[in-house]
Scaffold this active site. Structure first.
Site, PDB file in Angstrom:
ATOM      1  N   ARG A 221       0.796  -1.222   0.000  1.00 14.19           N
ATOM      2  CA  ARG A 221       0.000   0.000   0.000  1.00 14.19           C
ATOM      3  C   ARG A 221       0.835   1.281   0.000  1.00 14.19           C
ATOM      4  NH1 ARG A 221      -1.971   1.537   5.502  1.00 14.19           N
ATOM      5  NH2 ARG A 221      -0.604   0.565   7.026  1.00 14.19           N
ATOM      6  N   GLN A 281       1.304  -3.922   3.487  1.00 14.26           N
ATOM      7  CA  GLN A 281       2.446  -3.266   4.125  1.00 14.26           C
ATOM      8  C   GLN A 281       2.889  -2.097   3.254  1.00 14.26           C
ATOM      9  OE1 GLN A 281       5.650  -5.883   5.273  1.00 14.26           O
ATOM     10  NE2 GLN A 281       7.152  -4.236   5.399  1.00 14.26           N
ATOM     11  N   HIS A 282       3.373  -1.025   3.919  1.00 14.39           N
ATOM     12  CA  HIS A 282       4.008   0.072   3.191  1.00 14.39           C
ATOM     13  C   HIS A 282       5.377  -0.416   2.719  1.00 14.39           C
ATOM     14  CE1 HIS A 282       0.973   2.953   4.092  1.00 14.39           C
ATOM     15  NE2 HIS A 282       1.234   3.040   5.379  1.00 14.39           N
ATOM     16  N   ILE A 283       5.450  -0.808   1.462  1.00 16.48           N
ATOM     17  CA  ILE A 283       6.699  -1.354   0.941  1.00 16.48           C
ATOM     18  C   ILE A 283       6.690  -1.233  -0.578  1.00 16.48           C
ATOM     19  CG2 ILE A 283       5.807  -3.716   0.735  1.00 16.48           C
ATOM     20  CD1 ILE A 283       8.573  -4.723   1.603  1.00 16.48           C
TER      21      ILE A 283
END
Length: 514
Positions: A221, A281-283
Site C-alpha cells: 500500500r 504493508q508500506h513497501i
C-alpha cells in the site's frame, strides 16, 4: 389438302411466328436519350453519395473512438484534478483517446501480442543484463513451473486484495540496511486466453489475476491514498468470502526499500501462511519470481500526487497522530514535535523553501522522510533506478510494472469504478465489495481521516504541479488503465446509473459483528 398446300401453310405460319418472336418495337428517339441520361445520373448520384458517406463514416469513427468512456460518463472532470494547469490532452473525451493512444493503452487490448514480444526479449541471450544470474537450465525450469500452473488459470482469475485497520506510522525511504538490490528483474509471464463465465475477451486481456501462481494477495500500500479504508473493507469481506488478512507489525519507522535478504525472508514468511490470505504493508513492489517463488496477486491504490503531499503535510501535524502512536508503540513512539513544526502551514512551508517542502529534482535522499514518491511503490527495490525524485526512468518502470504485474490499481476518487473492477477482476476476494462498502460507508469513510487540514493556495498547487510532472503522469496513466478495465467489463455501457448500488435499509446491529 394437297401436300404443297400444306407445306405452304406451314411456311406462312412459321413466318408469322418468327415475325412475332423477333419483332422490334419502335421507341421515339427522345425516349431513348432520356433513359440513357437517367441511368448516367443515377450512377453519378450513387457514386457521389457513397463517397460522401464514406468520408462521414471516417469522421465519425475518429469522434466515436472514446465512446466507451462517454458511455461511462467519464469526462475531463473525472480524469483531471482540481487545478487549471493540468494536461490539456486528457481534459476531453477525444483527448483521453489520444492520450491512451500515445501511451499505448488504446492498442493495449493486444496484450497477448505484447506479452509474446516480451517473452522473446526475456530469453537469457536477449535479456542478459537482467538475467546474468540465471542459467539456461533455470530458464527451462521456470517455464516448466509456469506451465504447471496453467491448469489453475480459471481459479486464479478469482483471486486478490488486502486488509486491516491501523494508523500509518511516520516512515522513511532510507533503507536501514547497507545492501540494496541493484537489479529489479522484469517478470516473464505466461499468456493465457481462457475466459471464464462473466468475462469478455477485452476484460480478460486486461486482467493480470490469471497469471498469479498462488492464492495470496499482496497489497504493498501507498501511504495517504486511503489504504486504511480498503483494509477495513477487506476485514469485512474476509468474513464473507472466507479468507484471512494481516498487516505488518506497526513501528515508528517503515522500511520501504529492502535489501535482497530481507525481501527473501519476508516472502518466505508470507508464502507459509494459510491460504487464501491477503497481506498489506508500506513497501515498494517486490518481484517474487526473481527469488524463484510463486507470484501473488498484486493490488494497490493511487491518489492525485498534489493531494497526497497536502494530506501528508497535515497528517504528521495532527496531535491525535502522535497520541495514537504513543498508545500503540509506547516508548518506541516518536515524540510530539515542536509547536512551530505543528503549526507550519503548507503555503508558508513552500514559500520559505523549508526542507520539508523543497522538491529537488532527482534527489535520492531528501532531508526529511516523507512520502512524496508514489512511483517508488510500483518501480521496485532498485534504489539507483527508483529513488531519484520525479525521475522519468522510475516513472516508466512503474508504468511497466503496473501494466504487466498488477491486477488492479484503483483510487477512491472513483469509488464505484474501483469497486466494480475489483469485484469483476478478483472475485475470489472482492465478491460483494460494493454491498459491504455501502453498508458500512459511514465507518469506512472515517477510517484514519485527518480533520486537521487547511486550504492550500492555487500558487502553492502550481508550484507542486511543476515539481511533480512525472509523478502526475504516472497517476494519470494508472487512472486511464482503470477506466479501460471498467469499460472492457461494461462493453462501453453503464452497469447502472453511475453504477451506484441500491442497498435496502438495514438495522445498525451489523456494525457490531459484520
Amino acid at each position: 389438302m394437297s401436300l404443297n398446300a400444306e407445306r405452304s401453310y406451314k411456311m406462312k405460319l412459321r413466318d408469322v411466328e418468327n415475325a412475332f418472336k423477333y419483332r422490334r418495337i419502335p421507341y421515339p428517339k427522345r425516349s431513348v436519350e432520356l433513359i440513357a441520361l437517367l441511368a448516367i445520373s443515377c450512377t453519378f448520384f450513387l457514386f457521389m453519395h457513397t463517397n460522401k458517406l464514406n468520408s462521414r463514416l471516417k469522421e465519425m469513427e475518429v469522434k466515436l473512438q472514446p465512446s466507451e468512456f462517454s458511455a461511462l460518463g467519464l469526462t475531463g472532470n473525472h480524469i483531471s484534478g482540481h487545478d487549471a494547469g493540468k494536461h490539456d490532452d486528457i481534459n476531453t473525451l477525444h483527448g483521453t483517446y489520444q492520450y491512451l493512444k500515445s501511451t499505448g493503452q488504446k492498442v493495449g487490448y493486444n496484450v497477448h501480442d505484447r506479452r509474446s514480444s516480451e517473452e522473446q526479449l526475456r530469453t537469457p541471450t536477449a535479456h542478459g543484463h537482467h538475467h546474468d544470474h540465471h542459467s539456461h537450465h533455470h530458464h527451462m525450469h521456470q517455464q516448466e513451473k509456469i506451465d504447471g500452473h496453467k491448469h489453475k488459470a480459471s481459479h486464479d482469475k478469482q483471486l486478490a486484495v488486502p486488509d486491516n485497520k491501523h494508523k500509518e506510522d511516520e516512515v522513511h525511504y532510507e533503507d536501514d540496511e547497507d545492501e540494496v538490490e541493484e537489479n529489479d528483474d522484469d517478470l516473464a509471464n505466461d499468456v493465457g486466453t481462457t475466459d471464464s463465465e462473466g468475462f469478455n475477451f477485452k476484460a480478460d486481456l486486461l486482467n493480470n489475476t490469471k497469471y498469479a501462481e498462488v492464492d495470496f494477495v499482496f497489497f504493498n500500500r501507498v501511504p495517504k491514498v486511503g489504504s486504511q479504508s480498503l483494509m477495513e473493507l477487506m476485514a469485512r469481506l474476509g468474513k464473507i468470502n472466507g479468507f484471512t488478512h494481516a498487516r505488518n507489525k506497526g513501528s515508528a519507522h517503515e522500511t520501504i526499500v529492502m535489501n535482497k535478504q530481507r525481501q527473501n525472508d519476508l516472502i518466505a514468511d508470507l508464502l507459509t501462511r494459510p491460504k487464501p490470505h491477503i497481506y498489506s504493508q508500506h513497501i515498494a513492489y517486490i518481484n517474487f519470481t526473481r527469488f524463484h517463488l510463486p507470484k501473488p496477486i498484486y493490488i494497490n491504490l493511487i491518489r492525485d500526487p498534489i493531494d497526497r503531499i497536502i494530506s501528508w503535510h497535515y497528517y504528521i501535524r495532527a496531535p491525535w497522530y502522535y497520541r495514537d502512536m504513543q498508545a500503540k508503540l509506547g516508548e518506541n513512539a516518536i515524540p510530539m514535535p515542536s509547536e512551530e513544526f505543528m503549526n507550519l502551514d503548507l503555503d508558508t512551508c513552500v514559500r520559505n523553501h523549508d526542507p520539508h517542502c523543497t522538491f529537488t529534482q532527482m534527489q535520492i535522499k531528501n532531508p526529511v522522510g516523507d512520502h512524496r514518491r508514489q512511483t517508488l511503490f510500483f518501480c521496485g527495490m532498485n534504489q539507483k533506478l527508483c529513488m531519484p525524485f520525479n525521475s522519468e526512468a522510475a516513472m516508466q518502470k512503474a508504468k511497466r510494472t503496473v501494466e504487466t504485474e498488477y491486477a488492479v490499481v484503483g483510487t477512491w476518487e472513483d469509488t464505484n469504478i474501483t469497486l466494480s473492477v475489483l469485484e469483476a477482476y478478483i472475485p475470489r476476494y472482492f465478491r460483494n465489495a460494493k454491498v459491504a462498502y455501502y453498508l458500512g460507508k459511514d465507518r469506512l469513510s472515517r477510517v484514519n481521516r485527518n480533520n486537521v487540514t487547511r486550504i492550500v493556495s492555487d500558487e502553492t498547487r502550481l508550484i507542486l504541479r511543476k515539481n511533480l510532472t512525472n509523478e502526475i503522469e504516472f497517476y494519470e496513466f494508472c487512472k486511464q488503465r482503470l477506466y479501460l478495465q471498467y469499460a472492457a467489463l461494461s462493453h462501453g455501457k453503464r452497469f447502472g446509473e453511475d453504477d451506484y448500488l441500491l442497498v435496502p435499509e438495514q438495522q445498525n446491529e451489523y456494525n457490531e459483528d459484520y
